[in-house]
Design an enzyme around this catalytic site. Sequence first.
Site, short mmCIF file in Angstrom:
data_model
loop_
_atom_site.label_atom_id
_atom_site.label_comp_id
_atom_site.label_asym_id
_atom_site.label_seq_id
_atom_site.Cartn_x
_atom_site.Cartn_y
_atom_site.Cartn_z
N SER A 102 -36.41 -14.25 16.78
CA SER A 102 -35.35 -13.30 16.28
C SER A 102 -34.20 -13.58 17.21
O SER A 102 -33.66 -14.88 17.38
CB SER A 102 -35.71 -12.17 15.89
OG SER A 102 -34.60 -11.15 15.30
N ASP A 152 -36.98 -12.61 4.05
CA ASP A 152 -36.41 -12.06 5.25
C ASP A 152 -35.02 -11.59 5.20
O ASP A 152 -34.11 -12.48 4.80
CB ASP A 152 -36.52 -13.15 6.32
CG ASP A 152 -36.15 -12.65 7.89
OD1 ASP A 152 -35.42 -11.64 8.08
OD2 ASP A 152 -36.44 -13.44 9.00
N HIS A 183 -39.10 -10.58 7.91
CA HIS A 183 -38.46 -10.94 9.29
C HIS A 183 -39.78 -10.78 10.40
O HIS A 183 -39.43 -11.26 11.42
CB HIS A 183 -37.75 -9.74 9.70
CG HIS A 183 -36.82 -10.28 10.86
ND1 HIS A 183 -35.94 -11.66 10.82
CD2 HIS A 183 -36.46 -9.81 12.20
CE1 HIS A 183 -35.20 -11.80 12.03
NE2 HIS A 183 -35.80 -10.70 13.02
C1 MLT Z 1 -29.35 -10.99 16.33
O1 MLT Z 1 -28.80 -9.99 16.54
O2 MLT Z 1 -29.86 -11.74 17.19
C2 MLT Z 1 -30.17 -10.94 14.93
O3 MLT Z 1 -29.66 -10.10 14.31
C3 MLT Z 1 -31.68 -10.74 15.10
C4 MLT Z 1 -32.06 -9.62 15.87
O4 MLT Z 1 -31.62 -8.45 15.17
O5 MLT Z 1 -32.32 -9.69 16.80
#
Ligand code: MLT
Length: 201
Positions: A102, A152, A183
């Site tokens: 992520s 996701d 996700h």
């Molecule tokens: C980010 O902000 O990098 C993406 O939205 C994934 C997350 O929520 O960490």
Amino acid sequence: MIHHFEKGTDPASPTLLLLHGTGGSERDLAGVGRMISGGSNLLGVRGNVSENGMARFFRRLAEGVFDEEDLVFRTRELNEFIAEAAERYGFDRSRVAAVGYSNGANIAASLLFHLPDSLQGAVLFHPMVPRRGIPLPDLSGTPIFIGAGRNDPLCPPAESEELAELLAGAGADVRLHWENNGHQLSRSEVLQAASWFRETF
Ligand code: MLT
């Protein structure tokens, strides 16, 4: 940067740079790292940005909308930290593969987009396209595994495909693996990444 280093038993395996998701820590992906490469050094790093107390690797303006200036600054900062850690712990700076989930996958993708010699390869679980509209460096032969979820909501399938195409267009050797999940990071995609890693490194 706050980090956790575990020396590996196999000097021939690349060091794994472990990059957590939003709200995670430097130890989150240690078990995943061991599943992917049992003998590697593990370098888990905590993101330097706090969002309401949750650690991240760079700022965002809203969910899925990145602060690009901070992204570039933090990408360089992380790259410098890897070099410092290589000196301190005595591992080969040129043999570092990222494993990110992520937000951690997004900064790993940003390392590939901005600093082509920073990673020998990468496992990106549920990444997004870190930046658009910039030319990518030559990533010829760089092995990249992308784990994506067909359901996701944060990283929709079209974005996973776009990222795979951008990286492949820059010459990277991309394996895009799909799960029917959302996700979350699933055991089955980690096992797929582990078998890809064994074939590749
Ligand atoms: C980010 O902000 O990098 C993406 O939205 C994934 C997350 O929520 O960490």
